[in-house]
Write a protein that holds these residues in place. Structure first.
Motif, mmCIF file in Angstrom:
data_model
loop_
_atom_site.group_PDB
_atom_site.id
_atom_site.type_symbol
_atom_site.label_atom_id
_atom_site.label_comp_id
_atom_site.label_asym_id
_atom_site.label_seq_id
_atom_site.Cartn_x
_atom_site.Cartn_y
_atom_site.Cartn_z
ATOM 1 N N GLU A 1 -17.757 -21.030 22.482
ATOM 2 C CA GLU A 1 -16.313 -21.011 22.641
ATOM 3 C C GLU A 1 -15.851 -20.443 21.936
ATOM 4 O O GLU A 1 -16.935 -20.645 20.557
ATOM 5 N N GLN A 2 -14.442 -19.871 21.910
ATOM 6 C CA GLN A 2 -14.349 -18.932 20.609
ATOM 7 C C GLN A 2 -13.545 -20.429 19.134
ATOM 8 O O GLN A 2 -13.752 -20.022 18.487
ATOM 9 N N GLY A 3 -13.629 -21.553 19.941
ATOM 10 C CA GLY A 3 -13.322 -22.005 18.915
ATOM 11 C C GLY A 3 -14.433 -23.072 18.091
ATOM 12 O O GLY A 3 -14.583 -23.472 17.196
ATOM 13 N N ASN A 4 -16.309 -22.293 18.520
ATOM 14 C CA ASN A 4 -16.985 -23.109 17.557
ATOM 15 C C ASN A 4 -17.001 -22.707 16.042
ATOM 16 O O ASN A 4 -16.888 -21.183 15.700
ATOM 17 N N LEU A 5 -17.656 -23.470 15.722
ATOM 18 C CA LEU A 5 -17.742 -22.960 14.155
ATOM 19 C C LEU A 5 -18.725 -22.317 13.682
ATOM 20 O O LEU A 5 -18.370 -21.384 12.930
ATOM 21 N N LEU A 6 -19.508 -21.801 14.474
ATOM 22 C CA LEU A 6 -21.049 -20.772 13.573
ATOM 23 C C LEU A 6 -19.876 -19.072 14.357
ATOM 24 O O LEU A 6 -20.983 -18.193 13.144
ATOM 25 N N LEU A 7 -19.158 -19.114 14.999
ATOM 26 C CA LEU A 7 -18.668 -18.137 14.640
ATOM 27 C C LEU A 7 -17.230 -17.492 13.938
ATOM 28 O O LEU A 7 -17.286 -16.514 13.432
ATOM 29 N N LYS A 8 -17.843 -19.026 12.989
ATOM 30 C CA LYS A 8 -16.696 -18.656 11.418
ATOM 31 C C LYS A 8 -17.858 -17.291 10.505
ATOM 32 O O LYS A 8 -17.327 -16.910 9.650
ATOM 33 N N LEU A 9 -19.456 -17.672 10.912
ATOM 34 C CA LEU A 9 -20.353 -17.004 9.995
ATOM 35 C C LEU A 9 -20.392 -15.728 10.874
ATOM 36 O O LEU A 9 -21.169 -14.603 9.618
ATOM 37 N N VAL A 10 -19.609 -15.054 11.219
ATOM 38 C CA VAL A 10 -19.507 -14.072 12.243
ATOM 39 C C VAL A 10 -18.735 -12.568 11.893
ATOM 40 O O VAL A 10 -17.848 -13.833 11.421
ATOM 41 N N PRO A 11 -19.007 -11.481 10.825
ATOM 42 C CA PRO A 11 -19.052 -11.329 9.945
ATOM 43 C C PRO A 11 -17.037 -10.689 10.858
ATOM 44 O O PRO A 11 -15.982 -10.594 9.893
ATOM 45 N N SER A 12 -16.986 -10.572 12.054
ATOM 46 C CA SER A 12 -15.726 -9.668 12.771
ATOM 47 C C SER A 12 -15.506 -10.422 14.046
ATOM 48 O O SER A 12 -15.474 -9.393 15.425
#
Length: 162
Positions: free
Chosen positions: A111-122
């Motif tokens: 999902e868009q709010g997943n904390l792992l997505l903060k590790l994706v540069p863009s």
């Protein structure tokens, strides 16, 4: 009385300088994680038609030292975005993920709010992301591959740091 004022000012000055240094350390640590994630990301472009492309971003998470990345399995975040001039179409479905030729253990939508997505540069709101996991390996060369809707196999290669 004047001694108390100087003492208070001294304590306040020390507190502010410590806070400033701490926030710079946190910013430096976040920048370091972002640098590693950019280094461990690949962008792929799949041409669907003359006016339609699918952009795929693959980020290998294991080289990152971060509290949200455990090391019990090999982890990749795969993002897909369909850019089309053909009008509304269904996004490309990626399937049959393999890591080093072996079928992935799991493919989990994020999902868009997943904390792992903060590790994706863009990371952004219009891209669909999945977490792909495979058994932990000591192999230095890591290859993730998948098929698109047209059964074309696409791959990206990463190198582990030891």
């Amino acid at each position: 009385m004047q001694h108390r004022v100087y003492r208070f000012m001294g304590i306040a000055l020390i507190s502010f300088s410590m806070f400033g240094c701490a926030s710079k350390l946190v910013d430096a640590e976040n920048e370091k994680v972002l640098d590693y994630s950019m280094t461990n990301s690949k962008k792929l472009e799949i041409v669907n038609s003359a006016t339609s492309k699918t952009f795929v971003t693959v980020t290998y998470l294991n080289p990152l030292t971060h509290e949200d990345v455990s090391q019990e399995s090999e982890k990749f975040i795969v993002g897909t975005y369909l850019a089309t001039g053909d009008g509304p179409t269904l996004p490309m479905m990626l399937q049959n993920f393999k890591i080093n030729g072996q079928k992935a253990l799991s493919v989990t939508p994020l999902e868009q709010g997943n904390l792992l997505l903060k590790l994706v540069p863009s990371s952004n709101g219009w891209t669909k992301y999945v977490l792909v996991e495979a058994p932990k390996t000591e192999t230095i060369k890591m290859e993730i591959s998948f098929e698109n809707d047209r059964s074309q196999r696409v791959s990206a290669t990463f190198q582990k740091d030891f």
